[in-house]
Design a protein around this motif. Sequence first.
Motif, short mmCIF file in Angstrom:
data_model
loop_
_atom_site.label_atom_id
_atom_site.label_comp_id
_atom_site.label_asym_id
_atom_site.label_seq_id
_atom_site.Cartn_x
_atom_site.Cartn_y
_atom_site.Cartn_z
N GLU A 191 0.79 -1.30 0.09
CA GLU A 191 0.16 -0.30 0.41
C GLU A 191 0.93 1.22 -0.25
O GLU A 191 2.20 1.05 1.03
CB GLU A 191 -0.94 0.32 0.91
CG GLU A 191 -2.15 1.27 0.83
CD GLU A 191 -2.75 0.99 2.01
OE1 GLU A 191 -3.93 1.62 1.91
OE2 GLU A 191 -2.95 0.48 3.48
N ILE A 192 0.84 2.30 -0.74
CA ILE A 192 1.54 3.67 -0.64
C ILE A 192 0.27 4.47 -0.92
O ILE A 192 -0.92 4.28 -1.19
CB ILE A 192 1.91 3.46 -2.58
CG1 ILE A 192 2.80 2.41 -3.00
CG2 ILE A 192 2.35 4.56 -2.09
CD1 ILE A 192 2.39 1.97 -4.22
N VAL A 193 0.51 5.10 0.23
CA VAL A 193 -0.82 6.29 0.81
C VAL A 193 0.17 7.51 0.51
O VAL A 193 1.76 7.71 1.15
CB VAL A 193 -0.88 5.99 2.33
CG1 VAL A 193 -1.55 6.75 2.85
CG2 VAL A 193 -1.46 4.47 2.35
N ASP A 194 -0.36 8.88 -0.13
CA ASP A 194 0.58 9.88 -0.12
C ASP A 194 -0.49 10.99 0.28
O ASP A 194 -2.33 10.57 -0.46
CB ASP A 194 0.88 10.50 -1.21
CG ASP A 194 -0.10 10.40 -2.23
OD1 ASP A 194 -0.12 11.05 -3.02
OD2 ASP A 194 -0.29 9.74 -3.14
N ASP A 195 -0.63 12.07 0.67
CA ASP A 195 -1.41 13.44 0.94
C ASP A 195 -1.37 14.30 -0.55
O ASP A 195 -1.98 15.62 0.04
CB ASP A 195 -0.95 14.39 1.97
CG ASP A 195 0.40 15.12 1.76
OD1 ASP A 195 1.04 14.69 1.30
OD2 ASP A 195 0.67 16.03 2.59
N GLY A 196 -0.88 13.75 -1.57
CA GLY A 196 -0.59 14.66 -2.31
C GLY A 196 -2.28 14.63 -3.48
O GLY A 196 -3.25 14.08 -2.13
N ARG A 197 -2.25 15.96 -4.65
CA ARG A 197 -3.15 15.59 -4.90
C ARG A 197 -4.24 14.60 -5.46
O ARG A 197 -3.50 13.81 -5.80
CB ARG A 197 -3.55 16.76 -6.42
CG ARG A 197 -2.55 16.43 -7.81
CD ARG A 197 -2.69 16.62 -8.36
NE ARG A 197 -1.90 18.42 -8.51
CZ ARG A 197 -0.42 18.37 -8.62
NH1 ARG A 197 0.29 17.59 -8.88
NH2 ARG A 197 -0.30 19.62 -7.84
N PRO A 198 -5.51 14.98 -5.50
CA PRO A 198 -6.57 13.13 -6.17
C PRO A 198 -5.61 12.83 -7.14
O PRO A 198 -6.01 13.76 -7.84
CB PRO A 198 -8.05 14.04 -6.17
CG PRO A 198 -7.93 15.41 -5.25
CD PRO A 198 -6.50 15.50 -5.34
N PHE A 199 -5.79 11.88 -7.37
CA PHE A 199 -5.26 10.58 -8.68
C PHE A 199 -5.29 9.80 -8.75
O PHE A 199 -4.93 8.63 -8.00
CB PHE A 199 -3.68 11.69 -9.04
CG PHE A 199 -3.35 11.58 -10.45
CD1 PHE A 199 -3.94 11.51 -11.51
CD2 PHE A 199 -2.36 9.66 -10.69
CE1 PHE A 199 -3.74 11.54 -12.89
CE2 PHE A 199 -1.99 9.29 -11.77
CZ PHE A 199 -2.67 9.81 -12.48
N ASP A 200 -6.43 9.16 -10.13
CA ASP A 200 -7.03 8.08 -9.51
C ASP A 200 -5.89 7.26 -10.56
O ASP A 200 -6.61 7.76 -11.46
CB ASP A 200 -8.25 7.81 -9.26
CG ASP A 200 -8.33 6.19 -10.21
OD1 ASP A 200 -7.74 4.86 -10.07
OD2 ASP A 200 -9.64 5.64 -9.96
N PRO A 201 -4.58 6.70 -10.97
CA PRO A 201 -4.03 5.80 -12.17
C PRO A 201 -4.24 5.30 -12.57
O PRO A 201 -4.24 5.01 -13.84
CB PRO A 201 -2.49 5.93 -11.36
CG PRO A 201 -2.51 5.24 -9.88
CD PRO A 201 -3.99 5.75 -9.25
N LEU A 202 -5.65 4.38 -12.21
CA LEU A 202 -6.63 3.46 -12.80
C LEU A 202 -7.14 4.17 -13.66
O LEU A 202 -7.82 3.64 -14.67
CB LEU A 202 -7.65 2.79 -11.80
CG LEU A 202 -6.10 1.50 -10.71
CD1 LEU A 202 -6.61 1.06 -10.00
CD2 LEU A 202 -4.90 1.14 -11.47
N HIS A 203 -7.67 5.41 -13.33
CA HIS A 203 -8.57 5.92 -14.47
C HIS A 203 -8.22 7.63 -15.05
O HIS A 203 -8.72 7.42 -15.47
CB HIS A 203 -9.78 6.26 -14.07
CG HIS A 203 -10.65 5.18 -13.45
ND1 HIS A 203 -10.69 4.11 -12.04
CD2 HIS A 203 -11.33 4.32 -14.27
CE1 HIS A 203 -11.20 3.15 -12.41
NE2 HIS A 203 -11.41 2.70 -13.55
N ASP A 204 -7.23 8.15 -14.24
CA ASP A 204 -6.84 9.38 -14.50
C ASP A 204 -5.60 9.33 -15.66
O ASP A 204 -5.09 10.42 -16.22
CB ASP A 204 -6.30 9.95 -13.53
CG ASP A 204 -7.89 10.35 -12.48
OD1 ASP A 204 -9.46 10.09 -12.89
OD2 ASP A 204 -7.26 10.57 -11.56
N ALA A 205 -4.99 8.55 -15.08
CA ALA A 205 -3.26 8.65 -16.57
C ALA A 205 -3.88 7.78 -17.94
O ALA A 205 -5.17 7.40 -17.97
CB ALA A 205 -3.05 7.12 -15.51
#
Length: 139
Positions: A77-91
């Motif tokens: 599990e990789i957890v970050d407080d960055g801007r919302p980004f769903d790599p499965l749908h947004d990339a």
Amino acid sequence: MSTELRLKVETRHDELDRVSAAIEDFALEADWPLDLAFKVNLALEEVVINVMNYGHDDGLHEIDIILTTEEDSLTIEIVDDGRPFDPLHDAPIPDVNAELEERNIGGLGIHLVRKMMDDVQYRREEGKNRLTLVTSLAK
């Protein structure tokens, strides 16, 4: 029996060496197949570099990486407080069949992660991105 490795890294590229070394040590202790440590390091590098490069506009932030082994699987599990980004749908979806010079930039890293892992899930909770990767520990 489950084992766990927790890492907290800053969004600095030199932290990748520390992550890689920790994964290698964890892999040796858990007697992973040789190619598994390589696969895990490559997947983590792809995801963590993207968080470091694109997740924030200001200063240093922290990324939590949690690896948990069960009898026959590894969950990362990789957890970050960055801007919302769903790599499965947004990339962007890369055209892996196009000639190299004709390919658009972006999307190839998450494509590789999805191909290497058995399961990839994303969720946004409590203001944090949470990407979960699962792979088999089969030898």
